[in-house]
Scaffold this motif. Structure first.
Motif, PDB file in Angstrom:
ATOM      1  N   HIS A  48      51.642  34.817  39.629  1.00 45.71           N
ATOM      2  CA  HIS A  48      51.918  35.949  39.712  1.00 45.71           C
ATOM      3  C   HIS A  48      51.431  36.294  41.496  1.00 45.71           C
ATOM      4  O   HIS A  48      50.431  35.561  41.839  1.00 45.71           O
ATOM      5  N   GLU A  49      51.983  37.320  41.880  1.00 51.47           N
ATOM      6  CA  GLU A  49      51.468  38.102  43.307  1.00 51.47           C
ATOM      7  C   GLU A  49      50.596  39.265  43.013  1.00 51.47           C
ATOM      8  O   GLU A  49      50.855  39.986  41.946  1.00 51.47           O
ATOM      9  N   ALA A  50      49.585  39.466  43.462  1.00 53.63           N
ATOM     10  CA  ALA A  50      48.729  40.501  43.177  1.00 53.63           C
ATOM     11  C   ALA A  50      48.000  41.054  44.490  1.00 53.63           C
ATOM     12  O   ALA A  50      47.603  40.309  45.104  1.00 53.63           O
ATOM     13  N   TYR A  51      48.029  42.439  44.482  1.00 54.30           N
ATOM     14  CA  TYR A  51      47.645  43.225  45.897  1.00 54.30           C
ATOM     15  C   TYR A  51      46.737  44.155  45.450  1.00 54.30           C
ATOM     16  O   TYR A  51      47.315  45.248  45.183  1.00 54.30           O
ATOM     17  N   PRO A  52      45.565  44.107  45.507  1.00 61.37           N
ATOM     18  CA  PRO A  52      44.547  45.209  45.457  1.00 61.37           C
ATOM     19  C   PRO A  52      44.631  46.356  46.406  1.00 61.37           C
ATOM     20  O   PRO A  52      44.727  45.658  47.539  1.00 61.37           O
ATOM     21  N   VAL A  53      44.597  47.412  46.086  1.00 59.75           N
ATOM     22  CA  VAL A  53      44.557  48.298  47.221  1.00 59.75           C
ATOM     23  C   VAL A  53      43.494  49.601  47.228  1.00 59.75           C
ATOM     24  O   VAL A  53      43.211  49.685  46.238  1.00 59.75           O
ATOM     25  N   SER A  54      42.774  49.799  48.414  1.00 56.73           N
ATOM     26  CA  SER A  54      41.912  50.855  48.554  1.00 56.73           C
ATOM     27  C   SER A  54      42.342  51.777  48.839  1.00 56.73           C
ATOM     28  O   SER A  54      43.215  52.095  50.143  1.00 56.73           O
ATOM     29  N   LEU A  55      42.054  53.128  48.258  1.00 57.91           N
ATOM     30  CA  LEU A  55      42.708  54.483  49.038  1.00 57.91           C
ATOM     31  C   LEU A  55      41.838  55.085  49.703  1.00 57.91           C
ATOM     32  O   LEU A  55      40.551  54.563  49.896  1.00 57.91           O
ATOM     33  N   MET A  85      58.437  35.619  38.475  1.00 54.84           N
ATOM     34  CA  MET A  85      56.913  36.246  38.242  1.00 54.84           C
ATOM     35  C   MET A  85      56.918  37.513  38.742  1.00 54.84           C
ATOM     36  O   MET A  85      57.764  38.032  39.758  1.00 54.84           O
ATOM     37  N   ALA A  86      55.862  38.272  38.587  1.00 52.94           N
ATOM     38  CA  ALA A  86      55.873  39.765  38.624  1.00 52.94           C
ATOM     39  C   ALA A  86      54.761  40.040  39.867  1.00 52.94           C
ATOM     40  O   ALA A  86      53.984  39.044  40.348  1.00 52.94           O
ATOM     41  N   THR A  87      55.123  41.070  40.640  1.00 54.58           N
ATOM     42  CA  THR A  87      54.123  41.432  41.674  1.00 54.58           C
ATOM     43  C   THR A  87      53.180  42.686  41.187  1.00 54.58           C
ATOM     44  O   THR A  87      53.800  43.691  40.824  1.00 54.58           O
ATOM     45  N   PHE A  88      52.131  42.430  40.966  1.00 60.65           N
ATOM     46  CA  PHE A  88      51.078  43.597  40.710  1.00 60.65           C
ATOM     47  C   PHE A  88      50.492  44.319  41.899  1.00 60.65           C
ATOM     48  O   PHE A  88      49.942  43.467  42.873  1.00 60.65           O
ATOM     49  N   VAL A  89      50.445  45.572  41.855  1.00 57.07           N
ATOM     50  CA  VAL A  89      49.881  46.381  42.771  1.00 57.07           C
ATOM     51  C   VAL A  89      48.889  47.075  42.101  1.00 57.07           C
ATOM     52  O   VAL A  89      49.272  47.915  41.145  1.00 57.07           O
ATOM     53  N   LEU A  90      47.634  46.826  42.622  1.00 53.90           N
ATOM     54  CA  LEU A  90      46.367  47.384  41.663  1.00 53.90           C
ATOM     55  C   LEU A  90      45.708  48.273  42.471  1.00 53.90           C
ATOM     56  O   LEU A  90      44.926  48.146  43.451  1.00 53.90           O
ATOM     57  N   VAL A  91      45.693  49.494  41.804  1.00 53.24           N
ATOM     58  CA  VAL A  91      44.946  50.818  42.568  1.00 53.24           C
ATOM     59  C   VAL A  91      43.796  51.230  41.768  1.00 53.24           C
ATOM     60  O   VAL A  91      43.935  51.605  40.570  1.00 53.24           O
ATOM     61  N   PRO A  92      42.421  50.760  42.027  1.00 52.01           N
ATOM     62  CA  PRO A  92      41.555  51.006  41.359  1.00 52.01           C
ATOM     63  C   PRO A  92      41.051  52.697  41.151  1.00 52.01           C
ATOM     64  O   PRO A  92      41.614  53.494  42.072  1.00 52.01           O
ATOM     65  N   GLY A  93      40.279  53.111  40.226  1.00 54.76           N
ATOM     66  CA  GLY A  93      39.802  54.412  40.010  1.00 54.76           C
ATOM     67  C   GLY A  93      39.046  54.921  41.113  1.00 54.76           C
ATOM     68  O   GLY A  93      38.531  54.169  42.043  1.00 54.76           O
ATOM     69  N   ALA A  94      38.505  56.101  40.927  1.00 52.73           N
ATOM     70  CA  ALA A  94      37.555  56.883  42.029  1.00 52.73           C
ATOM     71  C   ALA A  94      36.384  55.884  41.902  1.00 52.73           C
ATOM     72  O   ALA A  94      35.624  55.278  41.267  1.00 52.73           O
ATOM     73  N   PHE A  95      35.721  55.833  43.032  1.00 52.80           N
ATOM     74  CA  PHE A  95      34.732  55.247  43.621  1.00 52.80           C
ATOM     75  C   PHE A  95      34.645  53.789  43.660  1.00 52.80           C
ATOM     76  O   PHE A  95      33.771  53.179  44.175  1.00 52.80           O
ATOM     77  N   HIS A  96      35.698  53.425  43.664  1.00 49.82           N
ATOM     78  CA  HIS A  96      36.002  51.853  43.672  1.00 49.82           C
ATOM     79  C   HIS A  96      37.132  51.510  44.724  1.00 49.82           C
ATOM     80  O   HIS A  96      37.635  52.350  45.186  1.00 49.82           O
ATOM     81  N   GLY A  97      36.964  50.398  45.265  1.00 47.16           N
ATOM     82  CA  GLY A  97      37.893  49.773  46.433  1.00 47.16           C
ATOM     83  C   GLY A  97      38.735  48.586  45.911  1.00 47.16           C
ATOM     84  O   GLY A  97      38.732  48.204  44.671  1.00 47.16           O
ATOM     85  N   SER A  98      39.360  47.996  46.496  1.00 51.77           N
ATOM     86  CA  SER A  98      40.028  46.846  46.224  1.00 51.77           C
ATOM     87  C   SER A  98      39.326  45.762  45.858  1.00 51.77           C
ATOM     88  O   SER A  98      39.820  45.064  44.620  1.00 51.77           O
TER      89      SER A  98
END
Length: 89
Positions: A29-36, A1-14
């Motif tokens: 799948h594995e999924a990792y939302p990221v906050s910048l 299965m895939a590993t997803f690294v999810l980086v949202p757009g401006a003004f959003h967080g994980s």
């Protein structure tokens, strides 16, 4: 299965990608939302020193944190502003 690294757009967080991350995990799948830094739930870290280099470092750090996992099948999904940081090399 895939590993997803999810980086949202401006003004959003994980949190923006939590519903999608949950669906991906339910499908195996594995999924990792990221906050910048300086955006979303990390907005308190905003400042004059936060720039594209900071966001690139955020994405690299997120990937490095996954180093113990098999990173041969990683999907990086980046929003409109983070997309500038996604071509990492």
């Amino acid at each position: 299965m895939a590993t997803f690294v999810l980086v949202p757009g401006a003004f959003h967080g994980s949190w923006w990608f939590e519903p999608l991350a949950r669906q991906l995990r339910e499908r195996g799948h594995e999924a990792y939302p990221v906050s910048l830094t300086g955006l979303g739930d990390r907005a308190h870290l905003a400042g004059a020193g936060v720039n594209l280099d900071t966001h690139i470092a955020d994405v690299i750090n997120a990937l490095n944190a996954l180093n113990g996992n098999d990173l041969t099948d990683v999907v990086l999904r980046a929003g409109e502003v983070p997309a500038l940081a996604s071509p990492l090399g």
